[in-house]
Design an enzyme around this catalytic site. Structure first.
Site, PDB file in Angstrom:
ATOM      1  N   ASP A 161       0.814  -1.213   0.000  1.00 52.15           N
ATOM      2  CA  ASP A 161       0.000   0.000   0.000  1.00 52.15           C
ATOM      3  C   ASP A 161       0.847   1.262   0.000  1.00 52.15           C
ATOM      4  O   ASP A 161       0.378   2.331  -0.394  1.00 52.15           O
ATOM      5  CB  ASP A 161      -0.924  -0.019   1.226  1.00 52.15           C
ATOM      6  N   MET A 194      -7.453   5.646   3.046  1.00 49.71           N
ATOM      7  CA  MET A 194      -7.643   6.773   2.138  1.00 49.71           C
ATOM      8  C   MET A 194      -6.437   7.028   1.225  1.00 49.71           C
ATOM      9  O   MET A 194      -6.481   7.913   0.383  1.00 49.71           O
ATOM     10  CB  MET A 194      -7.935   8.042   2.949  1.00 49.71           C
ATOM     11  N   ARG A 195      -5.360   6.245   1.406  1.00 46.42           N
ATOM     12  CA  ARG A 195      -4.177   6.507   0.598  1.00 46.42           C
ATOM     13  C   ARG A 195      -4.467   6.317  -0.887  1.00 46.42           C
ATOM     14  O   ARG A 195      -3.957   7.050  -1.738  1.00 46.42           O
ATOM     15  CB  ARG A 195      -3.029   5.605   1.048  1.00 46.42           C
ATOM     16  N   ALA A 196      -5.301   5.330  -1.224  1.00 47.60           N
ATOM     17  CA  ALA A 196      -5.602   5.074  -2.630  1.00 47.60           C
ATOM     18  C   ALA A 196      -6.284   6.267  -3.277  1.00 47.60           C
ATOM     19  O   ALA A 196      -5.977   6.622  -4.430  1.00 47.60           O
ATOM     20  CB  ALA A 196      -6.478   3.832  -2.754  1.00 47.60           C
TER      21      ALA A 196
END
Length: 684
Positions: free
Chosen positions: A193, A274-276
């Site tokens: 991720d 929320m990184r995506a």
């Protein structure tokens, strides 16, 4: 300095080149993880990108590559005076798999820090990569704590070195590129991720394209400078385009419609965190800038999803990364009310120079931008293909099998297993299974350093130096410390092991419901091995011999695939299975002597075929026990009448026996079971 292979001369690999160029335009995208088979130009493309990047202006003499226009106020070489900068090529720093923590983050001179109170700091690779490219080949083979350190630095834009109250901080902003061959092991989902984008690469199966690859490579090897000169025009054009896209990037508008599509896409594919969403937004913006536009369109969002989401959808190590493109198109169409200019196909991203083709805009303006031929659907040719028998349990011949061979049974659902650990304290590679002396963990003692000091034991160092202060002429409050006084901290953590599975695939195990449970148990142990960072191997025995189905590897995926396609039938050559395991371990001890093995024998304990099969199996088991091999026998015997043969085998191995039910972590037998080693026979 050798002439690098031109970036624009790379044949095909459009997604790889595009992902690298998007990071060159906007380093905030977060780097690229390149997954693929060997020999697919992964390293070539990364090294070629460095030569393509615009030159970097740095403060002369600064070891941390500070920008003269905005030098780092906390730079260890600062403060910097205002003066003209020096230009140099963009740095490409390669992190080797065997690097130490000090080599990565830098090292403090502990002796000078204690004796003189000065921060004598030797920069590491992170400092050298600042404002450049940090390339990690075989990133999946890098120690976990090193991966954590470099990914934290990439996320924060700074590196921190803390040693015994002395701290140093310096800027570390770089384009992170990792390459890996999935056959050699996977990264943990948490680490996957942290990479902004991922691309899958594979060699073309198209003869014409393969011919072109060979032709260009031979021409480069024969005359590198002449070959590079032929591509100089295309290289200059792409370099200029990168600079133009960087200048345009702040002006690109990410509208509410595009934001809604990004959020809806991440939600539809159930991406954690929320990184995506953030990475997709930055990637779509970079795509628009690369295309020379100031508005983000639907095709930008689509291409960003294809690059940013596949590796974030893995829920366990046996899930193949990927994205359902039909579902993606449906989501974009449903939430695309404000982005009607884009058709969602990703074929027209505003490029007018012929560098986009297929599913997204291509990366290069030059003859090297041929599209990669259409890849087959996931799983084509994969060893995980599982033929189904027409009737459950019906005998069915297969490759190399006899009349008694049955088609492979599906594995039951995996479960959380008990912790099986090797007794004693080892010194193997860091992991999460057995106790070991490691560089990280709790401090248990001190010793004189062997080589460079890495972890200072402050109290032991002070105790060693204290008796000599008068002789050394100490007159002030400081402590006079000599190199002989320094003590290395001895720490205890956990190591990874070699878990070698020896699986009975004979006719006595062939009942489909039973074999399904056995495969489910082994699959569960494989999942546990993945989480504990072990190497795994797989030996099976049936018919007249044993076979090494999978030599020891870090790829748990490969072991699961071999297990799933495993047929059953025939006699039970138990002795052959144990002897083959002994041979595998003998070779592995030469290759990796520090890694301790754990043999997991999955059988009902029966031994048939050949003269005196039971006696031969006992002798083979005692041979493993005599070498101190830790072992556990998973007893698969079923039915109302049980012979207890697996328990007898465990006794010969000086190991332990557990039933399939006892293997579950939630069983009442307890949560941890240490495997008994040789010389610690179980009480009768």
């Amino acid at each position: 300095m050798s002439t690098p292979y031109p970036f624009t001369a790379v044949v095909g690999q459009d997604d790889l080149r595009l992902a690298l160029l998007l990071n060159a335009v906007s380093p905030q995208v977060g780097g690229v993880l390149v997954r693929g088979e060997k020999g697919t130009a992964k390293s070539t493309a990364v090294r070629a990108l460095a030569a393509l990047m615009p030159e970097t202006e740095v403060v002369p003499g600064c070891r941390f590559s500070c920008d003269p226009a905005a030098p780092d106020p906390s730079c260890p070489d600062g403060p910097h005076e205002s003066r003209p900068g020096a230009r140099r090529p963009t740095a490409l720093v390669e992190l080797p798999v065997g690097a130490s923590e000090d080599r990565l983050v830098g090292a403090l001179d502990i002796e000078r820090a204690l004796a003189e109170g000065v921060k004598a700091f030797e920069p590491g690779l992170l400092a050298g990569a600042h404002r450049g490219i940090l390339y990690v080949d075989e990133v999946n083979l890098l120690n976990d704590h090193l991966v954590d350190l470099l990914l934290d630095a990439a996320a924060m834009g700074a590196s921190y070195v803390e040693r015994e109250g002395v701290s140093v901080r310096h800027a570390a902003r770089f384009l992170l590129v990792g390459t890996m061959n999935p056959e050699e092991g996977e990264l943990r989902p948490q680490l996957l991720d942290r990479f902004g984008l991922t691309v899958e690469v594979k060699a073309s199966r198209e003869p014409d394209q393969r011919v072109e690859v060979v032709r260009r490579r031979l021409a480069y090897d024969d005359a590198p400078e002449e070959f590079a000169a032929r591509w100089a025009g295309e290289e200059a054009a792409v370099r200029q385009r990168i600079m133009a896209a960087r200048e345009l990037l702040p002006s690109v508008r990410l509208g509410e419609g595009a934001l809604l599509q990004i959020a809806a896409t991440c939600g539809a594919f159930e991406v954690d965190g929320m990184r995506a969403d953030i990475v997709m937004a930055r990637t779509a913006t970079a795509l628009a800038a690369w295309a020379g536009r100031t508005d983000v369109l639907a095709e930008d969002v689509r291409q960003a999803a294809l690059l940013a989401l596949p590796h974030r959808r893995r829920r366990n190590p046996f899930d193949a990364p990927g994205l359902d493109e039909d579902k993606l198109d449906e989501t974009l169409e449903r939430f695309g009310g404000q982005n009607e200019d884009g058709d969602g196909d990703g074929d027209e991203a505003g490029n007018d120079d012929g560098d986009g083709d297929g599913d997204g805009p291509g990366p290069g303006g030059g003859p090297g931008g041929q599209p990669e031929p259409g890849d087959g659907p996931p799983g084509d040719g994969d060893v995980t293909a599982r033929p189904e028998a027409d009737e459950a349990g019906k005998p069915q011949a297969g490759p190399g099998g006899g009349a008694g061979e049955r088609a492979p049974a599906r594995a039951s659902e995996p479960f959380r297993t008990k912790v099986l650990s090797v007794p004693g304290i080892g010194e193997g590679a860091a992991g999460r299974r057995s106790r070991a002396r490691t560089d990280r963990g709790r401090t248990t003692g001190a010793r004189r350093p062997r080589g460079a000091l890495t972890k200072l034991h402050l109290a032991a160092t002070v105790r060693a130096a204290a008796p000599h202060q008068r002789v050394r002429g100490r007159s002030g409050p400081g402590l006079v410390v000599r190199r002989d006084d320094l003590r290395q901290a001895v720490r205890e953590g956990h190591e990874s092991n070699l878990v070698l599975f020896v699986v009975d695939a004979s006719g006595s195990m062939a009942a489909r419901q039973r074999m399904s449970a056995v495969k489910g148990a082994v699959l569960s142990l494989l999942l546990d091995a993945y989480q504990r960072r072990d190497k795994v191997g797989l030996v099976t025995f049936r018919g007249a011999a044993a076979e090494v189905v999978l030599p020891p590897t870090s790829s748990v995926d490969a072991a699961a695939a071999r297990l799933e396609s495993l047929p059953t039938g025939g006699r039970t050559p138990l002795a052959a299975g144990l002897l083959r395991a002994h041979d595998v371990l003998r070779v592995e001890r030469l290759r990796d002597p520090a890694r301790r093995p754990l043999v997991v024998v999955v059988t009902d304990g029966r031994a048939t075929g050949g003269p005196q099969p039971v006696a031969l199996a006992g002798r083979a088991a005692r041979l493993l026990a005599a070498e101190g091999t830790a072992s556990v026998v998973v007893d698969c015997e079923a039915g109302p009448v049980r012979l207890g043969l697996a328990g007898q085998l465990a006794g010969e191995l000086d190991g332990t026996a557990v039933t399939l039910d006892e293997l579950r972590a939630d069983s009442i037998a307890g949560l941890v079971r240490d495997v008994q080693g040789a010389g610690t026979r179980r009480a009768a």
